[in-house]
Scaffold this active site. Sequence first.
Site, short mmCIF file in Angstrom:
data_model
loop_
_atom_site.label_atom_id
_atom_site.label_comp_id
_atom_site.label_asym_id
_atom_site.label_seq_id
_atom_site.Cartn_x
_atom_site.Cartn_y
_atom_site.Cartn_z
N ARG A 138 9.47 -10.52 -10.13
CA ARG A 138 10.00 -11.37 -9.07
C ARG A 138 10.68 -12.62 -9.63
O ARG A 138 11.18 -13.43 -8.86
CB ARG A 138 8.85 -11.80 -8.17
CG ARG A 138 8.95 -11.25 -6.75
CD ARG A 138 7.76 -11.75 -6.02
NE ARG A 138 7.76 -11.60 -4.61
CZ ARG A 138 7.14 -10.63 -3.96
NH1 ARG A 138 6.58 -9.65 -4.62
NH2 ARG A 138 7.08 -10.65 -2.65
N ARG B 63 -0.05 -10.52 8.64
CA ARG B 63 -0.28 -11.20 7.37
C ARG B 63 0.01 -12.69 7.55
O ARG B 63 0.96 -13.05 8.23
CB ARG B 63 0.66 -10.62 6.29
CG ARG B 63 0.18 -9.32 5.73
CD ARG B 63 1.23 -8.62 4.88
NE ARG B 63 1.94 -9.46 3.93
CZ ARG B 63 2.78 -8.98 3.00
NH1 ARG B 63 3.01 -7.67 2.91
NH2 ARG B 63 3.40 -9.79 2.16
N ARG C 221 5.98 -7.42 11.95
CA ARG C 221 5.15 -6.53 11.13
C ARG C 221 3.66 -6.76 11.42
O ARG C 221 3.21 -7.88 11.54
CB ARG C 221 5.44 -6.80 9.65
CG ARG C 221 4.60 -5.95 8.72
CD ARG C 221 5.20 -5.83 7.36
NE ARG C 221 5.17 -7.07 6.59
CZ ARG C 221 5.65 -7.17 5.35
NH1 ARG C 221 6.23 -6.13 4.77
NH2 ARG C 221 5.58 -8.31 4.70
N LYS D 130 10.50 -2.18 1.14
CA LYS D 130 10.16 -1.65 -0.19
C LYS D 130 8.81 -0.92 -0.16
O LYS D 130 8.69 0.18 -0.68
CB LYS D 130 10.12 -2.77 -1.24
CG LYS D 130 11.44 -3.51 -1.40
CD LYS D 130 11.41 -4.48 -2.58
CE LYS D 130 10.41 -5.61 -2.42
NZ LYS D 130 10.67 -6.53 -1.31
N ARG E 115 9.30 -17.89 2.02
CA ARG E 115 9.46 -16.70 1.18
C ARG E 115 10.94 -16.38 0.95
O ARG E 115 11.33 -15.94 -0.12
CB ARG E 115 8.76 -15.50 1.83
CG ARG E 115 7.25 -15.58 1.69
CD ARG E 115 6.57 -14.62 2.63
NE ARG E 115 6.59 -13.26 2.16
CZ ARG E 115 6.40 -12.21 2.94
NH1 ARG E 115 6.19 -12.35 4.23
NH2 ARG E 115 6.40 -11.00 2.44
P1 AMP Z 1 4.58 -8.74 -1.23
O1 AMP Z 1 3.48 -7.91 -0.66
O2 AMP Z 1 5.32 -8.05 -2.35
O3 AMP Z 1 5.52 -9.28 -0.18
O4 AMP Z 1 3.88 -10.01 -1.92
C1 AMP Z 1 3.13 -10.92 -1.15
C2 AMP Z 1 2.88 -12.19 -1.94
O5 AMP Z 1 2.14 -11.87 -3.13
C3 AMP Z 1 4.10 -12.92 -2.44
O6 AMP Z 1 4.69 -13.76 -1.46
C4 AMP Z 1 3.50 -13.73 -3.60
O7 AMP Z 1 2.74 -14.82 -3.12
C5 AMP Z 1 2.53 -12.73 -4.20
N1 AMP Z 1 3.22 -11.89 -5.21
C6 AMP Z 1 3.39 -10.53 -5.18
N2 AMP Z 1 4.05 -10.09 -6.26
C7 AMP Z 1 4.30 -11.20 -7.01
C8 AMP Z 1 4.96 -11.42 -8.25
N3 AMP Z 1 5.54 -10.42 -8.94
N4 AMP Z 1 5.03 -12.70 -8.71
C9 AMP Z 1 4.46 -13.72 -8.05
N5 AMP Z 1 3.84 -13.58 -6.87
C10 AMP Z 1 3.76 -12.35 -6.35
#
Ligand code: AMP
Length: 209
Positions: A88, A155, A122, A13, A166
């Site tokens: 989410r 990360r 990654r 994404k 996750r």
């Molecule tokens: P991402 O970069 O989108 O994979 O997000 C990394 C982490 O950020 C996730 O595993 C959550 O811990 C937190 N996070 C990002 N977006 C959200 C969201 N909309 N709601 C809750 N936690 C989020």
Amino acid sequence: MNIVLLGPPGAGKGTVAALLKKELDVPHISTGDIFRENIKNGTELGKKVESIMASGALVPDDVTVELVKDRLSKDDVKNGYILDGFPRTIAQAEALSFFADIDAAVCFVLSDEEIIKRLSGRRICKSTGKIYHIVSNPPKVDGIDDETGEPLIQRDDDKPEAIKHRLEVYQASTAPLIEYYSGKGLLKNIDASVSPEEVLASVVAALKA
Ligand code: AMP
């Protein structure tokens, strides 16, 4: 056009959003990126979310909704935006519906096996956010960012235990959004197993259709 990107972590994404942003000339808003930026800068928000994110759990809905509401009040979103990683949960989607009109929810479809391969390989440049993959998109010099020369990092939430968590969180909390947006007639499923450029082309075609 106001677009939501759905799909499991590691489906591409963020990578495709960076291309789509140029194509549509609208901001790419990634809640994950905003949280990581706050952690990097040592803000109060960053301190609050750091351990939650490292474990692969979700940041509480109220914190995330407030952040997005604030971001969508800025002038630069007037002609549209791409939301990546938000909503989410169903509660976030419902909250969003009070302050935003979503035109399309694009869902990136990818098998669990491919997700694990992508996430575990990654690597990112901490200062620019540029994304690499040790096999499919390696840097010119192993472990080093092509532009800044900085060492690439993995990360914390791309480490095996966090990946597992996750994916469980995705199935339990985020996958129901597919049904939610489908019910509103906004869902567009995209095969995310191909190259970012091919995924971009499918997304653009689906948005035009
Ligand atoms: P991402 O970069 O989108 O994979 O997000 C990394 C982490 O950020 C996730 O595993 C959550 O811990 C937190 N996070 C990002 N977006 C959200 C969201 N909309 N709601 C809750 N936690 C989020």
